[in-house]
Design a protein around this motif. Structure first.
Motif, PDB file in Angstrom:
ATOM      1  N   UNK A 179       0.809  -1.217   0.000  1.00  0.00           N
ATOM      2  CA  UNK A 179       0.000   0.000   0.000  1.00  0.00           C
ATOM      3  C   UNK A 179       0.845   1.271   0.000  1.00  0.00           C
ATOM      4  N   UNK A 180       2.165   1.109  -0.086  1.00  0.00           N
ATOM      5  CA  UNK A 180       3.051   2.269   0.016  1.00  0.00           C
ATOM      6  C   UNK A 180       2.883   3.229  -1.159  1.00  0.00           C
ATOM      7  N   UNK A 181       2.637   2.701  -2.347  1.00  0.00           N
ATOM      8  CA  UNK A 181       2.564   3.566  -3.528  1.00  0.00           C
ATOM      9  C   UNK A 181       1.364   4.499  -3.498  1.00  0.00           C
ATOM     10  N   UNK A 182       0.240   4.021  -2.953  1.00  0.00           N
ATOM     11  CA  UNK A 182      -0.973   4.828  -3.014  1.00  0.00           C
ATOM     12  C   UNK A 182      -1.348   5.492  -1.699  1.00  0.00           C
ATOM     13  N   UNK A 183      -0.559   5.301  -0.646  1.00  0.00           N
ATOM     14  CA  UNK A 183      -0.945   5.834   0.662  1.00  0.00           C
ATOM     15  C   UNK A 183       0.153   6.706   1.261  1.00  0.00           C
ATOM     16  N   UNK A 184      -0.054   8.017   1.317  1.00  0.00           N
ATOM     17  CA  UNK A 184       0.919   8.884   2.001  1.00  0.00           C
ATOM     18  C   UNK A 184       1.098   8.503   3.468  1.00  0.00           C
TER      19      UNK A 184
END
Length: 675
Positions: A543-548
């Motif tokens: 989820x790192x790519x889409x979650x600040x």
């Protein structure tokens, strides 16, 4: 930080890792059971074995045949200072040492032997038998070694309270629930059994372990004044209630109510016995339930008792160091994690994993049976339990591991009935705080730990970062492999995508709220911060790519792992970290903890990172040949957790499948594959 190895050295390291991986595959294939599953010994401290000896002594069962083997094991676990601890290399514990001493004496070990003399000295220096925990008091009371008046009240009528009451049997964690029910019967009868010196309600068999054997009616908790001074309202209320119950003879004198409560309690226990005799798949409920049935008039050859004793005997493990009793057995857990390890190392022998997963899938619990149904009556079943025989208590963590094992092995399994049922069940078990617990939902009434008999702070099953991280990893992998709706039938995982994404968003919020200021996460079921942090990071990677929010959480967690890497390149964390985050946190590197550190880093960093390379080098160097069937990693320390600061577990295969996962993910990273 970039690698400090040149291209040639990196190539040599990869070659060494691939060789180590192949040797680990050889070991896994050589240790598989004939029907395709894995099951390694699950170790604990000697109290489990001691308490089984107490049961056999109480019921008049034979102890001569296996007595020497039990003695060898117990003595092999003794610390140099004469004590027995909660785990290897752990400080001595007065309750554990007292139970070990009594078991050895029952088995005819002379009290003047050096081992027994050292044990006696340790116990006396620790304050004597008066300092033992409540459960040890109960076992001692059954032999007249502690007065029953010095044991908290446990009225059987507790079983009658309905599920909607603030306090009822279902508000306790599954392990506590299964243990408390038979304890209600035991404490009702307050039995006194014979020891080798005879039967007496005031037996002097262990008087040499008392500082003052003339005063055994010692308090089992803080005084009311102390509780009031500390403004411990819950503790004060429960202590007052305990004293009132004592004055009322534990409610034993109420006409008709006690006999009815006893019948209902025994029915509750019997309803949860497996056909094989097991209760909840763990030692304490099985052990206590055998006592309960005998006290209620059942004969030793009556089915509940006979099967219960057989089930306990099936928990024994014997080798050259002696015979002992496991607290539980872990075949589903071991098989799922070994399958993940083999998938991570890209084992060329896919049929062995196919066979293992077929074995696991056959154990999926697809009937609405179990205590979880009480608060989730409309949730479809689909979980997996930890053990061979435990249909009442599926394990959320095991279920997530089985999803990972299936989807890692074959991405198309994301649409399989097994994975969909398992994921649906996990979705329904999510807590309001966004996290997941091990067996129950909304089992977070921590005030229950103030009940006088709860001196292990273990009556609740709350959300934890390690399980939540594993579920994020499983759901993240499912989301990754779920096909667009237009390409799949109505049974596709695509239909679960909205629910999976919503659950993951809540889970990420939970992890954000529980991250320590240091960047780490507490490890509830493994030792400790390295376990919690690794599992959280492995879940967050999807989820790192889409979650600040995730991108904010990850850097301090990675920094914490790097800061706690040992000079030799591995990772190690002491069980003492459960007592204080600053006490004894660092320890000698261990294979399982080094693997956890590596997996946490590999989830977010390139394999050429210096910390990763150092960890990989340590794991490769630590591998050793194993019994002529490949190579594994030796590990003596326990890195599994039952109850923090009270009960620890040594999973034999943790030393193998976690390092195998870490090395496999390293090779995948180097080869440019998806981790």
């Amino acid at each position: 930080m970039a690698s400090n190895l040149d291209v040639k050295e990196q190539g040599q390291l990869v070659s060494q890792v691939e060789h180590a991986v192949q040797r680990s595959i050889d070991y896994a294939m050589g240790s598989v059971r004939p029907d395709g599953h894995w099951y390694g010994e699950l170790k604990s401290n000697v109290t489990i074995t001691a308490e089984y000896i107490f049961l056999r002594q109480a019921l008049g069962l034979d102890l001569e045949a296996d007595g020497p083997a039990y003695c060898r094991h117990i003595l092999s676990q003794q610390n140099p200072d004469g004590s027995w601890g909660l785990a290897p290399e752990h400080p001595g514990d007065v309750s554990t040492t007292t139970e070990a001493y009594l078991a050895l004496k029952i088995l005819s070990t002379g009290v003047d032997t050096p081992s027994m003399q050292r044990a006696r000295t340790f116990i006396l220096n620790a304050g004597g038998i008066a300092r033992v925990r409540v459960f040890t008091r109960i076992f001692l009371a059954t032999f007249g070694l502690f007065p029953w008046t010095a044991v908290p009240q446990l009225p059987v009528e507790l079983i009658l309270l309905p599920y909607f009451c603030p306090i009822n049997i279902y508000k306790f964690a599954s392990w506590a629930r299964g243990t408390i029910a038979p304890l209600l019967i035991i404490c009702n009868h307050q039995p006194v059994y014979a020891l080798p010196n005879g039967l007496s309600a005031d037996n002097d068999y262990l008087d040499t372990l008392w500082l003052d054997p003339t005063n055994k009616n010692v308090p089992y908790g803080p005084s009311l004044c102390d509780l009031l001074f500390e403004w411990d309202i819950a503790g004060l209320a429960f202590s007052i209630l305990d004293k009132v119950l004592y004055q009322l003879n534990g409610l034993r004198s109420i006409p008709l109510l006690r006999p009815y409560a006893r019948r209902e309690c025994m029915k509750w226990i019997l309803d949860r016995q497996e056909k094989t005799g097991d209760w909840a798949g763990i030692f304490p409920p099985m052990h206590g339930s055998v006592y309960a049935f005998v006290l209620e008039g059942y004969a030793l050859d009556d089915a509940p008792v006979r099967l219960g004793i057989e089930a306990l005997e099936n928990f024994t493990w014997e080798d050259e160091t002696g015979k002992r009793v496991q607290p539980c057995v872990s075949p589903v857990w071991d098989t799922a994690l070994m399958s993940i390890g083999l998938s991570d190392v890209m084992s060329p022998d896919r049929p062995i994993v196919d066979r293992a997963l077929t074995w696991v899938r056959s154990r999926q619990l697809l009937h609405p049976r179990g205590d979880w149904c009480v608060y989730r009556p409309h949730l479809a079943p689909g979980g997996f339990s930890f053990e061979y025989h435990n249909s009442c208590y599926p394990d959320v963590d095991d279920t997530a591991a089985v999803i990972l094992a299936q989807v890692k092995h074959d991405a198309s399994a994301v649409d399989s009935p097994s994975v969909l049922a398992a994921a649906t069940w996990i979705l329904g078990m999510q807590n309001p705080d966004g996290g997941w617990a091990a067996f129950d939902v909304e089992n977070d009434k921590l005030f229950l730990n103030k009940i006088p008999f709860s001196d292990m702070d273990s009556l609740c099953d709350t959300s934890c970062a390690d399980i939540t991280g594993r579920i994020l990893e499983a759901f993240g992998l499912m989301i990754l492999h779920a096909a667009p709706a237009s390409e799949k039938a109505t049974t596709s995982a695509t239909h679960l995508l909205p629910a999976l994404r919503a659950a993951c968003t809540r889970a990420i919020d939970y992890l954000a709220s529980t991250q320590e200021p240091t960047g780490a996460w507490f490890g509830r079921w493994g030792c400790n911060y390295i376990y919690g942090t690794s599992h959280a990071l492995c879940g967050l990677t999807y989820f790192a790519d889409q979650s600040p929010q995730v991108r904010k959480m990850v850097p301090p967690a990675l920094a914490w792992i790097k800061a706690n890497q040992n000079l030799d390149g591995g990772w190690g964390e002491s069980l003492l970290s459960y007592r204080s985050a600053n006490q004894g946190q660092r320890a000698s590197s261990s294979p399982s903890q080094s693997a956890w550190g590596l997996m946490g880093l590999l989830a977010h960093l390139p394999p050429t990172d210096i910390a990763i390379e150092r960890g990989v080098i340590w794991l490769v160097a630590a591998q050793q040949p194993e019994k002529g069937i490949g190579s594994s990693w030796p590990q003596e320390v326990y890195t599994g957790t039952g109850f923090p600061d009270h009960f620890y577990l040594g999973y034999d295969y943790y030393r193998h499948y976690f390092p195998m996962m870490a090395l496999g993910r390293y090779v995948r990273g180097v080869r440019g594959m998806v981790l």
